[in-house]
Motif scaffolding. Structure first.
Motif, short mmCIF file in Angstrom:
data_model
loop_
_atom_site.label_atom_id
_atom_site.label_comp_id
_atom_site.label_asym_id
_atom_site.label_seq_id
_atom_site.Cartn_x
_atom_site.Cartn_y
_atom_site.Cartn_z
N ARG A 1 -6.29 -2.65 -12.50
CA ARG A 1 -7.60 -3.11 -12.93
C ARG A 1 -7.94 -2.57 -14.33
N ALA B 1 -6.17 0.51 -8.84
CA ALA B 1 -7.11 0.96 -9.87
C ALA B 1 -6.47 0.94 -11.26
N ARG B 2 -5.20 1.33 -11.34
CA ARG B 2 -4.51 1.32 -12.64
C ARG B 2 -4.33 -0.10 -13.16
N ALA C 1 -12.91 -1.56 -2.95
CA ALA C 1 -13.59 -0.70 -3.93
C ALA C 1 -12.69 -0.40 -5.12
N GLU C 2 -11.37 -0.35 -4.88
CA GLU C 2 -10.43 -0.06 -5.96
C GLU C 2 -9.97 -1.31 -6.69
N GLY C 3 -10.47 -2.48 -6.25
CA GLY C 3 -10.20 -3.69 -7.02
C GLY C 3 -9.35 -4.75 -6.34
N ARG D 1 -11.99 0.55 1.19
CA ARG D 1 -11.47 1.36 0.10
C ARG D 1 -10.65 0.51 -0.87
N GLY D 2 -9.84 -0.38 -0.29
CA GLY D 2 -9.04 -1.26 -1.14
C GLY D 2 -9.90 -2.16 -2.01
N TRP E 1 0.84 -1.20 0.00
CA TRP E 1 0.00 0.00 0.00
C TRP E 1 0.87 1.25 0.00
N ILE F 1 -2.93 1.90 -3.37
CA ILE F 1 -4.36 2.03 -3.61
C ILE F 1 -4.63 2.65 -4.97
N LEU F 2 -3.77 3.60 -5.40
CA LEU F 2 -3.90 4.16 -6.75
C LEU F 2 -3.49 3.14 -7.81
#
Length: 227
Positions: A71, A68-69, A95-97, A92-93, A56, A64-65
């Motif tokens: 995914r 998303a990339r 939710a981001e995939g 949050r994690g 993380w 976390i960013l």
């Protein structure tokens, strides 16, 4: 036979990244490494991973960013490695995939079990686990010993599955309770009670496979040596 699953480890701590990569290679996975996510697109193209183990807190883009990339660019599974274990962080994690979390500090046996479970759900590792004459089928929820179908409770099956996924390594009571019951705070003798029942059913058809490693935990293996 399927090719070994490919894993990309993204971790800025050199010693931890090396330890994780070494452990996963010993399990038969093909492992690529990166110390940050600044070149995540190139790393994904280079490694073509089935799963990304992602820290993380990284220099540059955070995990976390990056989740998303990843995914957006790949169908690889994502397992976060983090000390952030609050519910909001986990939500949050996800939710981001993220597919799963491994909370630092972690034991390598837990890491391998979680990675294997995620890859198994995606069909990238064999579903059936064999240890000697023990055959465990997670998809069919069946266990056979020397060809005999064992009548296990749901808890006994989860317990044996975790031990089988960690086969050859010693796992602690804390790891067992977290993986089997979902939390550590249970009565001290609960693990022993379920293990004793599981052993009786297994040993009715063959020699002992679940061994006690004094002071450390338990180990599923065909030999009695220390893990």
């Amino acid at each position: 036979m399927n090719a070994p699953a490919r894993i990309l480890v993204v971790e800025d701590d050199d010693s931890l990244r090396t330890a994780v990569a070494t452990t996963l290679r010993a399990e038969g996975f093909v492992v690529a490494e990166a110390s940050d996510g600044r070149r995540i697109a190139e790393d994904l193209d280079r490694a073509a991973p089935d799963l990304v183990l992602l820290d993380w807190m990284l220099p540059g883009p955070s995990g976390i960013l990056l989740a998303a990339r990843i995914r957006a660019r790949s169908d690889a599974a994502v397992v976060m490695m983090t000390a952030r274990d609050e519910l909001d962080d986990r939500l949050r994690g996800f939710a981001e995939g993220a597919d799963d979390y491994v909370v630092k500090p972690f034991a390598m046996a837990e890491l391998v079990a979680r990675v294997t479970a995620v890859l198994r759900r995606r069909g990238r590792v064999p579903s059936v686990i064999e240890v000697g004459d023990l055959v465990l089928d997670p998809d069919g929820a069946t266990v056979r010993r020397a060809g005999v179908l064992l009548d296990l409770t749901a808890t006994e099956f989860r317990l044996l599955r975790f031990l089988a996924e960690s086969r050859g390594r010693t796992v602690s009571k804390a790891q067992i309770t977290t993986q089997v019951w979902g939390y550590e705070d249970i009565a001290p003798n609960v693990v022993e009670v379920h293990l004793s029942a599981l052993r009786r059913k297994m040993e009715a058809h063959g020699p002992r496979l679940v061994h006690t490693v004094r002071g450390l935990g338990y180990r599923l293996a065909t030999d009695r040596g220390a893990a």
